[in-house]
Scaffold this motif. Structure first.
Motif, PDB file in Angstrom:
ATOM      1  N   MET A 151       7.045  42.183 -74.074  1.00 63.26           N
ATOM      2  CA  MET A 151       8.003  41.490 -74.792  1.00 63.26           C
ATOM      3  C   MET A 151       8.671  40.679 -73.577  1.00 63.26           C
ATOM      4  SD  MET A 151       9.868  44.521 -76.242  1.00 63.26           S
ATOM      5  CE  MET A 151      11.596  43.630 -76.167  1.00 63.26           C
ATOM      6  N   SER A 152       8.206  41.332 -71.976  1.00 61.85           N
ATOM      7  CA  SER A 152       8.855  40.599 -71.387  1.00 61.85           C
ATOM      8  C   SER A 152       7.657  38.694 -71.036  1.00 61.85           C
ATOM      9  CB  SER A 152       8.952  41.320 -69.674  1.00 61.85           C
ATOM     10  OG  SER A 152       9.227  42.789 -69.620  1.00 61.85           O
ATOM     11  N   TYR A 153       6.831  39.577 -70.631  1.00 60.55           N
ATOM     12  CA  TYR A 153       5.477  38.804 -70.829  1.00 60.55           C
ATOM     13  C   TYR A 153       5.644  37.254 -71.610  1.00 60.55           C
ATOM     14  CZ  TYR A 153       1.006  36.248 -68.349  1.00 60.55           C
ATOM     15  OH  TYR A 153       0.989  35.681 -67.864  1.00 60.55           O
ATOM     16  N   GLY A 154       6.290  37.831 -73.327  1.00 57.40           N
ATOM     17  CA  GLY A 154       6.432  37.224 -74.258  1.00 57.40           C
ATOM     18  C   GLY A 154       7.740  35.970 -74.654  1.00 57.40           C
ATOM     19  N   ILE A 209      13.969  33.515 -63.793  1.00 57.29           N
ATOM     20  CA  ILE A 209      14.049  33.826 -65.022  1.00 57.29           C
ATOM     21  C   ILE A 209      12.810  35.212 -65.893  1.00 57.29           C
ATOM     22  CG2 ILE A 209      14.365  31.307 -66.247  1.00 57.29           C
ATOM     23  CD1 ILE A 209      11.385  31.103 -66.566  1.00 57.29           C
ATOM     24  N   PHE A 210      12.063  34.952 -65.219  1.00 55.01           N
ATOM     25  CA  PHE A 210      10.855  35.684 -64.991  1.00 55.01           C
ATOM     26  C   PHE A 210      11.078  37.040 -64.499  1.00 55.01           C
ATOM     27  CE2 PHE A 210       6.790  38.369 -64.406  1.00 55.01           C
ATOM     28  CZ  PHE A 210       5.995  37.824 -65.296  1.00 55.01           C
ATOM     29  N   VAL A 211      12.252  37.525 -63.283  1.00 51.76           N
ATOM     30  CA  VAL A 211      12.052  38.464 -62.678  1.00 51.76           C
ATOM     31  C   VAL A 211      13.438  38.983 -63.564  1.00 51.76           C
ATOM     32  CG1 VAL A 211      13.386  39.913 -61.166  1.00 51.76           C
ATOM     33  CG2 VAL A 211      11.475  38.526 -60.621  1.00 51.76           C
ATOM     34  N   PHE A 212      14.890  38.756 -63.980  1.00 50.83           N
ATOM     35  CA  PHE A 212      15.872  39.024 -65.468  1.00 50.83           C
ATOM     36  C   PHE A 212      15.275  39.086 -65.863  1.00 50.83           C
ATOM     37  CE2 PHE A 212      17.998  36.520 -61.767  1.00 50.83           C
ATOM     38  CZ  PHE A 212      18.775  37.954 -61.384  1.00 50.83           C
ATOM     39  N   ARG A 213      14.323  38.450 -67.213  1.00 46.13           N
ATOM     40  CA  ARG A 213      13.040  38.494 -68.469  1.00 46.13           C
ATOM     41  C   ARG A 213      12.512  40.140 -68.325  1.00 46.13           C
ATOM     42  NH1 ARG A 213      13.524  38.005 -73.986  1.00 46.13           N
ATOM     43  NH2 ARG A 213      12.002  39.086 -74.491  1.00 46.13           N
ATOM     44  N   CYS A 254      22.973  36.011 -65.037  1.00 47.31           N
ATOM     45  CA  CYS A 254      21.766  35.883 -63.828  1.00 47.31           C
ATOM     46  C   CYS A 254      21.698  34.697 -63.266  1.00 47.31           C
ATOM     47  CB  CYS A 254      20.675  37.358 -64.172  1.00 47.31           C
ATOM     48  SG  CYS A 254      21.716  39.226 -64.343  1.00 47.31           S
ATOM     49  N   THR A 255      20.461  33.992 -63.569  1.00 44.16           N
ATOM     50  CA  THR A 255      19.620  32.626 -63.755  1.00 44.16           C
ATOM     51  C   THR A 255      21.045  31.879 -63.074  1.00 44.16           C
ATOM     52  OG1 THR A 255      18.754  33.276 -65.939  1.00 44.16           O
ATOM     53  CG2 THR A 255      17.942  31.532 -64.160  1.00 44.16           C
ATOM     54  N   GLY A 256      22.163  32.076 -64.244  1.00 44.76           N
ATOM     55  CA  GLY A 256      23.104  30.875 -63.041  1.00 44.76           C
ATOM     56  C   GLY A 256      23.505  31.464 -62.458  1.00 44.76           C
ATOM     57  N   PHE A 257      23.945  32.546 -61.350  1.00 46.20           N
ATOM     58  CA  PHE A 257      24.571  32.794 -60.916  1.00 46.20           C
ATOM     59  C   PHE A 257      23.682  32.783 -59.289  1.00 46.20           C
ATOM     60  CE2 PHE A 257      27.760  34.620 -63.360  1.00 46.20           C
ATOM     61  CZ  PHE A 257      28.829  34.370 -62.568  1.00 46.20           C
ATOM     62  N   CYS A 258      22.142  33.578 -59.981  1.00 47.83           N
ATOM     63  CA  CYS A 258      21.478  33.394 -58.452  1.00 47.83           C
ATOM     64  C   CYS A 258      20.757  32.439 -57.923  1.00 47.83           C
ATOM     65  CB  CYS A 258      20.337  34.564 -59.217  1.00 47.83           C
ATOM     66  SG  CYS A 258      20.569  36.306 -58.697  1.00 47.83           S
ATOM     67  N   LEU A 259      20.917  30.879 -59.186  1.00 47.99           N
ATOM     68  CA  LEU A 259      20.386  29.862 -58.476  1.00 47.99           C
ATOM     69  C   LEU A 259      21.389  29.464 -57.680  1.00 47.99           C
ATOM     70  CD1 LEU A 259      18.935  28.138 -61.795  1.00 47.99           C
ATOM     71  CD2 LEU A 259      18.059  28.724 -60.131  1.00 47.99           C
ATOM     72  N   TYR A 260      23.010  29.077 -58.237  1.00 43.21           N
ATOM     73  CA  TYR A 260      23.943  29.611 -57.307  1.00 43.21           C
ATOM     74  C   TYR A 260      24.307  29.924 -56.034  1.00 43.21           C
ATOM     75  CZ  TYR A 260      28.463  28.084 -55.314  1.00 43.21           C
ATOM     76  OH  TYR A 260      29.731  27.966 -55.065  1.00 43.21           O
ATOM     77  N   ALA A 261      23.448  31.055 -55.892  1.00 45.01           N
ATOM     78  CA  ALA A 261      23.626  31.637 -54.306  1.00 45.01           C
ATOM     79  C   ALA A 261      22.789  30.754 -53.932  1.00 45.01           C
ATOM     80  CB  ALA A 261      22.851  33.241 -54.881  1.00 45.01           C
ATOM     81  N   ALA A 262      20.845  30.856 -54.054  1.00 47.54           N
ATOM     82  CA  ALA A 262      19.628  30.031 -54.126  1.00 47.54           C
ATOM     83  C   ALA A 262      20.527  28.833 -52.999  1.00 47.54           C
ATOM     84  CB  ALA A 262      18.673  29.972 -54.798  1.00 47.54           C
ATOM     85  N   LYS A 263      20.988  28.343 -53.040  1.00 46.58           N
ATOM     86  CA  LYS A 263      22.098  26.249 -53.290  1.00 46.58           C
ATOM     87  C   LYS A 263      23.008  26.840 -51.999  1.00 46.58           C
ATOM     88  CE  LYS A 263      23.371  22.643 -53.862  1.00 46.58           C
ATOM     89  NZ  LYS A 263      24.224  22.378 -53.393  1.00 46.58           N
ATOM     90  N   LEU A 264      23.479  28.233 -52.370  1.00 48.34           N
ATOM     91  CA  LEU A 264      24.138  28.653 -50.798  1.00 48.34           C
ATOM     92  C   LEU A 264      23.582  28.886 -50.222  1.00 48.34           C
ATOM     93  CD1 LEU A 264      27.751  30.854 -52.635  1.00 48.34           C
ATOM     94  CD2 LEU A 264      27.015  28.012 -52.141  1.00 48.34           C
ATOM     95  N   LEU A 265      22.531  29.566 -49.938  1.00 50.91           N
ATOM     96  CA  LEU A 265      21.636  30.271 -48.899  1.00 50.91           C
ATOM     97  C   LEU A 265      20.706  28.981 -48.226  1.00 50.91           C
ATOM     98  CD1 LEU A 265      20.334  33.307 -50.405  1.00 50.91           C
ATOM     99  CD2 LEU A 265      21.943  32.680 -48.247  1.00 50.91           C
ATOM    100  N   GLY A 266      20.449  27.547 -48.980  1.00 56.22           N
ATOM    101  CA  GLY A 266      19.991  26.790 -48.755  1.00 56.22           C
ATOM    102  C   GLY A 266      18.727  26.646 -49.334  1.00 56.22           C
ATOM    103  N   ILE A 267      17.941  27.537 -50.122  1.00 55.36           N
ATOM    104  CA  ILE A 267      16.552  27.521 -50.987  1.00 55.36           C
ATOM    105  C   ILE A 267      16.499  25.932 -51.622  1.00 55.36           C
ATOM    106  CG2 ILE A 267      15.272  29.011 -51.658  1.00 55.36           C
ATOM    107  CD1 ILE A 267      16.522  31.017 -50.928  1.00 55.36           C
TER     108      ILE A 267
END
Lengths: 194, 851
Positions: free
Chosen positions: B408-411, B377-381, B155-168
Motif C-alpha cells: 500500500m505504501s509503495y502503491g 511523499i514516500f516517507v509520509f505515505r 506533512c509534505t507541505g510543512f516539511c517542505l516549508y521547513a526545508a526551505k527555512l533550513l536552506g535545503i
C-alpha cells in the motif's frame, strides 16, 4: 472495570467461559445482558420461542435453521454457556495465538466456523449433507424466486461438484474442500463490540 | 465544450485541443496552398478544413500502433508496464516535436483532462467497481482517503516549508508556507489513473487492490477542497486568513464530498429508472448509461462538488439495476465501449505526460525541492499507511498485515491529476509555479515509472497473495450466501447492530422499494443465486467444449452424460455451445447422442423433433437495414427462443425420464390421450417454468442460425443427393424442397396460426418475416409478466395464454411465435436424421400444429 467485574460474578463459571471461548469480560457481560434480555421470564435458559421473538430474525430466510442450530439434538433449551459457546464460532480468529497440539481446535478457527455452517445443513447430524438437506436450505434461501425444478438442478449440481467419493452427499471433508479457496475467517466472523 | 455530450468524444476532443496549438502554426503553411485565384481546381488541398480531426486521428493511431508494438514481446510487457512505455514514447515524440519546432506545442491541458479524459477512466472504474468488495472495505478506504490524504498533504507541505527555512531548497524558489501547503495538497493525492494502470498488471489480491484504488478515487474530495481552500488563501495572502476560513474549509469539505456523492446517487437512480423503459429502443441503452454517468460528473463539476466521487457512486449505484434491465448486447457494448474509451484516455494521458515533460519553458529545476518532495511523499505515505493500519486493524475482521502495508505504501502512485492541478496554478499568484511543475513531473515519472516498474518484482518477492482469476463455484455461491444469512442472524441474536445487520437492512430496503422502482417487473424477482448458477453452467459448458477436441466431442459428451447422471441443465448448455461452435454435422451428432439417452424409441423420436424444431428457426433475409432498429434484435430473440426451447425440452425429457425411472408410470399412463402421456413436452403442462434464465441465454451470443445453416447443407450433401439439382443456396434449396411433404402433414390448427402460415405456404422465403402481430402481443405480455422465475426472455416459451379448445390434443406449452416457420424444416429434418417409425404416423401429421 470495577462495576463490570462485580457484574461478572453473577455469570456462572465466567472465568472458565472466558478461557474457553476467548471472549473478554466486556464481551461476556454484554452477551449476558443480551441473554437475559432474550430470556423474558428469567428461566435461566432460552427456548426457540425466545429466539423467534427477535424481530429481525423473522425476515431472515434461514432464521429457523439458525435458531435450530443453537439447540443440541433432542433439547428444547439452551443455557448461557452453550449460548456463548455457539457465538464463539463467530469471533474473528486471532493470528498470533499459537496453537499447541494438546488443545482442542478453538471454535473460532476456520474449521470450527465451517463445522458450525456444516451442521446447519446437516439437520439429521449424520455427518453428511444429503441432497434433501441441501434442498431444504436452498429452498429457504431462495424462497419463491425459483421453481422446485430449478432448486433441484442447483442442488444436484452442487452435490456433484463437491461430492468426491460419489456417495451422493457432501461429507464435512468435502464441504471443507469445496470452500478451501474462500476466506472463511473473513466470511464467517462478526464484530463483537466492546 | 458543450457540443460534445458523450464521454465517448472525450478523448478525441481532448486531442483536438492539443492539436489546436500546432494548428495555428501549420495554418501559415496551409495558407501557401490556398491560392484562391479564379478558375476551377481539380484537386484542392483542404488542410484547414480537416486538420483538427486529422491530427486527432493521427495521434490516436500512433498511440494505438504503439500499443501493438509494446505487446509484440510477451516477456517485455510482463516486465515493463504499459504506462512506462507510453510515457517513454511521449518523451520521444515530445523530443521530436521540440527539435522540429523549437517550441513545445503539445501539453496535457487541464480543462480537457478534467472534462474528458479523467471521466472516461473514472466512469469505467466506477461502473465496473465490485460493489460488495468496495462496501465491505469502505471503512478502510475512507480512512486512507480522508485521513491519509490530509496527513500527507499537511506533512509534505510543512516539511517542505521547513526545508526551505533550513536552506535545503534554494532561494530562487519563491514560496511561503501557503504555497508549500498548496503544493503538498496537490502532490499528496494518490492518482486513480496511475494506480489503475499499474495495479491492473500486478494482480495483487482484491482486498489490497480495492483499498488502494478506492482510496485513489475517494481522496478526490479532499484534494479538491484542499486545493481550492489553499488557492483562496494564497490569493488573499497567508496573513489575512481568518479563523472562520478554516471552519469554512471544513464545511466545504463536507459539502463537496457528501454533495458529490448525493449527486452521483441521484443520477444513479435516474439511470436505473430510465433503463426500465428502454425495452423498445434497446439500441440506445448504452448511450443512456454513458450520458447519465457523464452528466453525474459534469453536474458535480458544475456545482464544484467532487466530480470523481459523484461519478464513482453513480456507477456503483446504477450498475446493478442497469445490468439487470438492459439486454445482453447492450451490456457487452457498454463494457467494450467503456474499456475502449478508458484505454484510449489512459494512453493519451500517459503519452501527453511524456510530451509535456519535454518543454524547456517548464524546467525550473531545484534539486533540493525535487529530492525533498520525493523523500517526503514516500516517507509520509509509509508512515501514514502504517499508522492508519494500526488503528484500522483493531476494527478489521481480517487485519492488514505488514506485507499489505508495504504494498500500500509503495502503491501510492502520483499521476496526471497532480500534474493537471499544478498546471492549473496561476503563475501570478504562485511565484514558484514553474518549480512546482517540474517537481510534479519528476514525482509523477518517478512513481509511475520507477515504482510501477519495481512493484511487480516487489510483490513477487514479498509473496503477496495474488488475485486468482478464478470464478466462484456453485458451492461457494450457495454457501457464501448462507454465511451472509448466518452472520446477520447471529448479529441479531447477539443484539449487535453490526455491519451485517445494516447490510441486511439495506438489502431489504433495496428489495422492497428500490428494486421495485428501478427494475423491470420481469426481472426484479429473479434470484441472484440462480443467475450465478446459470453463469457457472455456461462457463462449464464452454470449458468442456474447449477442453475436448472437436472430433471427440460426441464421445466425450456421452461419457459425460452417463457419468454425471444426465445432468440436464449443464448438458443442454453443452449442447448449445456445441451447436454454436461446431459445424453442422457436429450438431447432428450431438443430437443423436442425447437422443440415445432417454431410450424409448417414441420419446426419442419426439425428442428429435423438438430438438430439431428448436434449432430450426428459419433463415431470414438479411437485406433489411435500419439505423434505428437492429435486425440483430430479432435474431437475438430467435436465438433465445431456440435456446429456451432446447432447454425446456431437455428439462422435460429429463423429467419424463426420471419419471420413468422412478415411478414406472410410463407403462401405465393415467391421462386419456395415451400417446401424449409420455411425450417429452407433455410433462411440462401446468408445471412451473423450466430452468431457463435470461442469463443463460444472454451470456452466449448463440449462433444457432449459422450452425443450422451449416447443418442443413452438410446433411443435404450426405443424405439427399437430388437436392443438388435445385438452385443456389443450400438453405434455400432445403426449404424449398419442403414444399412437398408439407401440405400432407399440415393441418391448420387455429385461425391465428393459419394466418401466418398461409403467408409462408406459397413461397418459403416470404414466410421468413417475423409475424409482427404475434411479436407485439408477446411483448405486451412480457410487460405484464410477473410469474416468479419466468423472465421476460423466456416468455415466449411459457406463454400460458393459449386459446383453450382450439387444438384437439392438449396443446404443448411451446408457444407459437412463428408457428408456420418451423413446421417445414422439422418434417424435413426428421426424415433426414431419424426416420420416423410407422407408429408415429399420427404424430407426424400433428407435428406442425403443435409447433
Amino acid at each position: 472495570m470495577g462495576s463490570s467485574s462485580s457484574n461478572l460474578n453473577t455469570i456462572p463459571n465466567s472465568q472458565e467461559l472466558m478461557q474457553e471461548t476467548g471472549f473478554s469480560a466486556a464481551h461476556l457481560l454484554r452477551l449476558y445482558e443480551r441473554f437475559e434480555f432474550l430470556d423474558k421470564d428469567n428461566k435461566g435458559h432460552l427456548r426457540p420461542e425466545d429466539f423467534e421473538a427477535v424481530q429481525e430474525l423473522s425476515t431472515n430466510p434461514i432464521g429457523d435453521i439458525i435458531i435450530g442450530s443453537f439447540f443440541s439434538p433432542g433439547q428444547e433449551t439452551v443455557d448461557f454457556p452453550s449460548f456463548v459457546r455457539i457465538l464463539a464460532h463467530f469471533r474473528p480468529a486471532e493470528k498470533n495465538r499459537t496453537r499447541d497440539g494438546a488443545q482442542p481446535e478453538p471454535a473460532n478457527s476456520s474449521t470450527g466456523k465451517l463445522k458450525f455452517a456444516f451442521q446447519l445443513y446437516d439437520r439429521d447430524r449424520d455427518g453428511k449433507i444429503s441432497r434433501e438437506e441441501l434442498l431444504q436450505v436452498l429452498r429457504a434461501m431462495l424462497e419463491m424466486q425459483v421453481t422446485e425444478e430449478q432448486l433441484e438442478s442447483m442442488a444436484e449440481r452442487a452435490i456433484q461438484e463437491a461430492d468426491l467419493d460419489e456417495d451422493d452427499a457432501i461429507s464435512f471433508d468435502e464441504f471443507k474442500k469445496s470452500l478451501e479457496k474462500v476466506n472463511i475467517d473473513h466470511k464467517m466472523s462478526i464484530h463483537f463490540m466492546k | 465544450h458543450s457540443e460534445f455530450g458523450a464521454p465517448g468524444v472525450a478523448s478525441a476532443r481532448s486531442a483536438a485541443e492539443e492539436a489546436a496549438g500546432p494548428g495555428e502554426a501549420e495554418e501559415d503553411g496551409a495558407e501557401h496552398h490556398h491560392h484562391h485565384g479564379g478558375g476551377f481546381r481539380v484537386v484542392q488541398w483542404e488542410w484547414n478544413y480537416v486538420q483538427t480531426p486529422y491530427i486527432i486521428a493521427i495521434w490516436l493511431l500512433v498511440a494505438s500502433v504503439a500499443k501493438i508494438l509494446f505487446h509484440f514481446s510477451q516477456r517485455f510487457t510482463t516486465v515493463v508496464p504499459e504506462s512506462c512505455m507510453l510515457i517513454l514514447l511521449g518523451l520521444v515524440l515530445g523530443g521530436i516535436v521540440l527539435i522540429a519546432n523549437k517550441k513545445q506545442l503539445y501539453q496535457l491541458d487541464p480543462a480537457l483532462f478534467f472534462l474528458f479524459l479523467l471521466p472516461t477512466i473514472v466512469g469505467d472504474a466506477g461502473y465496473f467497481m465490485p460493489a460488495r468488495l468496495f462496501f465491505d472495505n469502505l471503512g478502510a478506504i475512507l480512512t486512507y482517503a480522508v485521513v491519509g490524504t490530509l496527513w500527507n498533504a499537511f506533512c509534505t507541505g510543512f516539511c517542505l516549508y521547513a526545508a526551505k527555512l533550513l536552506g535545503i531548497i534554494g532561494h530562487h524558489v519563491q514560496a511561503d508556507l501557503m504555497d508549500f501547503l498548496l503544493f503538498g495538497a496537490l502532490i499528496s493525492a494518490v492518482d486513480p489513473v496511475a494506480v489503475l494502470a499499474v495495479f491492473e498488471e500486478v494482480h495483487v489480491n482484491e482486498t489490497l487492490f480495492i483499498i488502494v484504488f478506492g482510496e485513489s478515487l475517494l481522496n478526490d474530495a479532499v484534494t479538491v477542497v484542499l486545493y481550492k481552500v489553499y488557492i483562496s488563501f494564497v490569493e488573499v495572502g497567508g496573513a489575512n486568513v481568518l479563523t472562520a476560513d478554516y471552519f469554512k474549509g471544513v464545511a466545504s469539505f463536507l459539502i463537496v464530498s457528501i454533495g458529490g456523492t448525493l449527486v452521483g446517487l441521484v443520477f444513479a437512480v435516474i439511470l436505473g429508472f430510465v433503463t426500465r423503459f428502454t425495452k423498445k429502443v434497446r439500441i440506445i441503452e448504452p448511450l443512456f448509461v454513458f450520458l447519465l454517468v457523464y452528466l453525474a460528473y459534469l453536474t458535480a463539476e458544475l456545482f464544484s462538488l467532487s466530480a470523481i466521487l459523484s461519478m464513482t457512486f453513480c456507477g456503483i449505484g446504477a450498475n446493478k439495476y442497469v445490468e439487470a434491465n438492459i439486454s445482453q448486447k447492450s451490456r457487452t457494448t457498454i463494457k467494450y465501449t467503456m474499456k475502449n474509451l478508458a484505454s484510449i484516455a489512459e494512453t493519451i494521458i500517459f503519452i501527453f505526460l511524456g510530451i509535456s515533460a519535454v518543454d524547456k519553458s517548464k524546467w525550473a529545476w531545484d534539486t533540493g525541492l525535487v529530492s525533498c518532495t520525493l523523500v517526503f511523499i514516500f516517507v509520509f505515505r509509509a508512515m501514514g499507511v502504517v499508522g492508519q493500519t494500526w488503528v484500522l486493524n483493531r476494527f478489521r475482521l481480517v487485519p492488514l498485515d505488514k506485507i499489505d502495508q508495504v504494498v500500500m505504501s509503495y502503491g501510492g502512485l502520483r499521476g496526471a491529476v497532480a500534474f493537471a492541478l499544478v498546471v492549473l496554478l496561476d503563475g501570478e499568484q504562485v511565484k514558484a509555479k514553474d518549480y512546482f511543475v517540474a517537481t510534479t513531473i519528476v514525482v509523477v515519472f518517478f512513481t509511475v515509472m520507477f515504482q510501477g516498474l519495481t512493484i511487480k518484482p516487489l510483490v513477487k518477492w514479498l509473496k503477496v497473495p495474488r488475485a486468482t482469476n478464478r470464478k466462484p463455484t456453485i458451492n461457494e455461491e450457495i454457501h457464501e450466501r448462507a454465511f451472509d444469512h448466518i452472520l446477520t442472524a447471529v448479529e441479531d441474536i447477539a443484539g449487535l447492530q453490526g455491519y451485517h445487520h445494516w447490510r441486511d437492512k439495506w438489502e431489504q430496503f433495496d428489495r422492497n422499494y428500490l428494486s421495485k422502482l428501478l427494475l423491470r417487473k420481469s426481472v426484479y424477482r429473479k434470484s441472484e443465486l440462480w443467475e450465478a448458477y446459470q453463469k457457472i453452467n455456461i462457463r462449464d459448458a464452454i470449458s468442456v467444449i474447449d477442453q475436448v477436441g472437436p472430433s471427440k466431442k460426441s464421445i466425450y459428451l456421452s461419457i459425460y452424460i452417463s457419468k454425471k447422471n444426465f445432468h440436464l441443465t449443464l448438458f443442454a448448455t453443452v449442447l448449445l455451445v456445441c451447436s454454436r461452435r461446431e459445424n453442422g454435422s457436429g450438431v447432428c451428432l450431438d443430437l443423436q447422442v442425447i437422443d440415445n439417452v432417454p431410450g424409448s424409441k417414441v420419446v426419442e423420436d419426439m425428442e428429435t423433433h423438438h430438438v430439431l424444431a428448436g434449432n430450426l428457426y428459419k433463415p431470414r433475409k438479411r437485406s433489411h437495414y435500419s439505423r434505428h432498429f437492429m435486425p440483430l434484435g430479432e435474431k437475438e430473440r430467435q436465438d433465445r427462443e431456440v435456446f429456451q426451447r432446447n432447454m425446456r425440452i431437455r428439462m422435460e425429457t429429463y423429467k419424463s425420464s426420471r419419471h420413468k425411472r422412478h415411478k414406472k408410470e410410463r407403462t401405465a399412463p393415467s391421462s386419456p390421450p395415451t400417446e401424449d402421456s409420455h411425450l417429452p413436452w407433455k410433462g411440462g403442462v401446468g408445471l412451473p417454468p423450466p430452468c431457463v434464465s435470461v442469463e443463460a441465454t444472454k451470456i452466449i451470443p448463440v449462433d444457432l442460425q449459422q450452425a443450422w445453416n451449416q447443418s442443413i447443407s452438410s446433411l443435404e450433401s450426405v443424405s439427399s443427393p437430388p437436392a443438388s439439382t435445385e438452385p443456389v443456396h443450400p438453405r434455400v434449396s432445403a426449404l424449398s424442397r419442403l414444399g412437398g411433404p408439407r401440405p400432407a402433414s399440415y393441418t391448420a390448427p387455429s385461425t391465428t396460426v393459419s394466418s401466418t402460415t398461409s403467408i409462408g405456404a406459397p413461397a418459403p422465403q416470404s414466410s421468413f418475416c417475423f409475424p409482427e402481430k404475434k411479436k407485439k402481443k408477446m411483448q405486451e405480455e412480457e410487460e405484464e409478466e410477473e410469474e416468479p422465475g419466468a423472465s421476460q426472455e423466456m416468455q415466449p416459451l411459457m406463454l400460458p395464454v393459449r386459446p383453450p379448445g382450439l387444438l384437439p390434443p392438449p396443446s404443448p406449452p411451446l408457444p407459437p411465435p412463428g408457428p408456420g416457420r418451423r413446421r417445414n424444416p422439422c418434417v424435413y429434418l426428421r426424415s433426414l436424421v431419424a426416420a420416423p417409425p410407422p407408429a408415429s404416423g399420427d404424430l407426424h401429421s400433428r407435428r406442425p400444429t403443435q409447433l
